[in-house]
Design an enzyme around this catalytic site. Structure first.
Site, mmCIF file in Angstrom:
data_model
loop_
_atom_site.group_PDB
_atom_site.id
_atom_site.type_symbol
_atom_site.label_atom_id
_atom_site.label_comp_id
_atom_site.label_asym_id
_atom_site.label_seq_id
_atom_site.Cartn_x
_atom_site.Cartn_y
_atom_site.Cartn_z
ATOM 1 C CG HIS A 1 11.429 5.620 4.055
ATOM 2 N ND1 HIS A 1 11.634 5.398 2.709
ATOM 3 C CD2 HIS A 1 10.095 5.802 4.198
ATOM 4 C CE1 HIS A 1 10.474 5.439 2.072
ATOM 5 N NE2 HIS A 1 9.529 5.695 2.953
ATOM 6 C CD GLU B 1 4.336 6.604 -1.503
ATOM 7 O OE1 GLU B 1 4.949 7.630 -1.839
ATOM 8 O OE2 GLU B 1 4.759 5.796 -0.636
ATOM 9 C CD GLU B 2 6.760 3.871 1.376
ATOM 10 O OE1 GLU B 2 7.705 4.232 0.664
ATOM 11 O OE2 GLU B 2 6.384 4.509 2.380
ATOM 12 C CG ASP C 1 -0.259 12.042 -1.333
ATOM 13 O OD1 ASP C 1 -0.572 11.386 -0.320
ATOM 14 O OD2 ASP C 1 0.346 11.539 -2.289
ATOM 15 C CG HIS D 1 1.353 5.473 1.235
ATOM 16 N ND1 HIS D 1 2.145 4.554 1.886
ATOM 17 C CD2 HIS D 1 2.012 6.661 1.321
ATOM 18 C CE1 HIS D 1 3.238 5.151 2.339
ATOM 19 N NE2 HIS D 1 3.179 6.429 2.019
ATOM 20 C CG ASP E 1 2.597 0.821 0.331
ATOM 21 O OD1 ASP E 1 1.949 1.884 0.356
ATOM 22 O OD2 ASP E 1 3.563 0.623 -0.437
ATOM 23 C CG ASP F 1 6.168 7.008 4.733
ATOM 24 O OD1 ASP F 1 5.215 7.344 4.022
ATOM 25 O OD2 ASP F 1 7.208 6.485 4.288
#
Length: 522
Positions: free
Chosen positions: A482, A209-210, A236, A142, A144, A175
């Site tokens: 994160h 995705e986030e 994934d 992903h 984003d 990420d």
């Protein structure tokens, strides 16, 4: 005489019971010892005779190495932040699309690669194979990222891609832009060298995705379903290579996610009459809600260790522990209650033991001298594979046990199905082989993702969904996910590109080999 006879019979019964119990314990100990000495479920296909494919060497030149790093840095510098489902940095997402076309010219110009934009900012690629009889697979990543601010304590600005001591710092480095760029970079290199796959494959790059992937991944799946696509497997983001993180393990372990925990966002709310703080009622809305929240936090969900796929994780790793852990982990069928009690004491391992409960938001009050007429709290739960969403909701309601507190499900879903990971599981074994081709010192094991990914939208397209990237995590690195100072080493990003370079080619075998020999089934 009767009393003496009764005592004699009682004594005989006690002796027989003790002997029986001793015999049972001896048998259990014998079985557990044999299993401890012989259990190595990782052997299997590792030594088997794999089908040969026309391998293209992953060696890259110095100039290519510099270029792939510059491409990656350029991707990190674009702040493709998702703040909420309705608040995305669409300007940055559009810039990212332009970047992809610029830095991967062969991917976007090749007659072999079919590309389309989905939901304005997501990308779907299709590369047909020379053998249409082979079921295709799919790689996901992903674009984003979550928000980040330098004021949070970053050592480098979070969208600077600054290099410090061999690491590239920035939001998205682990990420998940490292996979976005790594997958396409590997394909670019292969196309440059004339690669044409035997087995076709898809690449799906979601843009939200986030914030649940309800535009990107959801619509990519919708497109594929409309075309009747079925996949051999999906790979994934998710788990990684853990080095020095699993206490007592001899060497690093690559954990391949075979499932994800479910999720529930639950709102607790209380409504009461407003009033002046000088004449307060016995209980206020805030007090009632605070008591309910305290009960929720003080009564964790039941311990379920050993009832989900985490058993497979520890049985795959058992042979790499010393005694007595090796004995315990080889016999989870016997020791799961004990092991569960030990694991629940630590924050990071408790997540594998049960459905976790986190109170994340508490809102109330309008003025310091007014009794708040309304109070609300939000609870985020990550649901263990052995539970269902409805069961968790019922437990929350019974724990709150106050009719004044309204319990509402905001959003939630059950845990994801468990993907196959035995010796006949094509996707798992191909990923495992690719890991071992690169890192022969690593132990490979199935694992469970405690977070959620775009892959949960793909369950109608395949039974086998795996979550892994060869990102190396050392002690302290998990907090960067994160968090502050997200980073990846230059060496590790180059390894990531090589991993996908090899994975594309390893998937070109027509079937798995016969196992060399592994006498255990999970």
């Amino acid at each position: 005489m009767t009393g003496q006879s009764t005592k004699l019979r009682l004594w005989k019964f006690v002796k027989i019971a003790c002997l029986s119990l001793t015999l049972v314990l001896v048998v259990l100990l014998l079985v557990a010892t044999i299993r401890t000495l012989s259990l190595d479920v990782n052997a299997g296909l590792q030594l088997a005779n794999w089908e040969k494919t026309s391998a293209i060497s992953p060696e890259i030149s110095r100039q290519q190495r510099e270029q792939l790093l510059e491409n990656f840095r350029a991707a990190i510098r674009i702040p493709t932040v998702s703040f909420s489902e309705t608040d995305l940095n669409t300007t940055a997402l559009a810039q990212f699309s332009i970047l992809l076309e610029r830095v991967f010219p062969r991917v976007f110009s090749s007659d072999l690669v079919k590309h389309e934009v989905v939901a304005n900012y997501s990308h779907l690629f299709w590369v047909p194979g020379s053998d249409p009889g082979l079921k295709p697979y799919m790689l996901l990543a992903h674009i984003d990222v979550v928000p980040a601010a330098e004021s949070d304590g970053w050592e480098a600005p979070p969208f600077s891609a600054k290099e410090i001591d061999g690491f590239i710092y920035g939001r998205g480095t682990i990420d998940d832009k490292h996979s976005v760029m790594g997958i396409l970079q590997a394909l670019e290199f292969l196309l440059e060298r004339g690669y044409r796959p035997r087995r076709g494959f898809y690449i799906g790059l979601g843009h939200d995705e986030e914030v649940n992937g309800l535009e990107g991944a959801f619509n990519i799946v919708k497109v594929l379903k409309s075309r009747g696509v079925q996949l051999a497997f999906v790979l994934d983001e998710g788990l990684a290579v853990m080095d020095g993180i699993i206490s007592g393990l001899d060497g690093p372990a690559a954990l391949i996610g075979i499932s994800e925990k479910g999720m529930a966002n639950v709102k607790l709310s209380v409504t009461t009459a407003p009033g002046h703080s000088s004449m307060p009622p016995r209980e206020t809305s805030i007090g009632i809600l605070a008591a309910a929240v305290t009960r929720v936090e003080g009564n964790p969900m039941p311990r379920l260790f050993g009832y989900g796929p985490e058993r497979g994780t520890f049985e795959h790793l058992a042979h790499k522990f010393g005694l007595p852990l090796r004995f315990i982990l080889s016999n989870i069928w016997l020791f799961s209650p004990l092991l569960g009690r030990v694991m629940e004491r630590k924050q990071d391992t408790n997540a594998f033991v049960r459905t976790t409960t986190a109170v994340t938001m508490f809102n109330s009050g309008i003025k310091i001298n007014i009794i708040a007429p309304y109070a609300e709290a939000f609870v985020n739960l990550r649901i263990h594979s052995a539970q269902k969403l409805q069961e968790v909701l019922d437990l929350i309601r019974s724990t709150v046990d106050d009719e004044r507190v309204k319990v509402e499900l905001v959003h939630g879903f059950d845990p994801l199905p468990v993907s196959a990971y035995d010796e006949s599981a094509f996707g798992f074994q191909i990923i495992k082989k690719t890991v071992l081709d690169m890192f022969p010192q690593v132990t490979v094991a199935p694992g469970v993702c405690v977070g959620n990914t775009d892959s949960r939208h793909y369950t109608d397209l395949t039974r086998d969904i795996y979550r892994f990237a060869p990102t190396w995590f050392k002690p302290g690195d998990l907090a960067r996910f994160h968090g502050v100072n997200e980073r990846i080493s230059i060496k590790n990003y180059e390894e990531l590109v090589t991993f996908y370079f090899l994975l594309f080619q390893n998937c070109d075998i027509t079937k798995l080999p016969e196992p060399h020999g592994s006498g255990h089934e999970l």
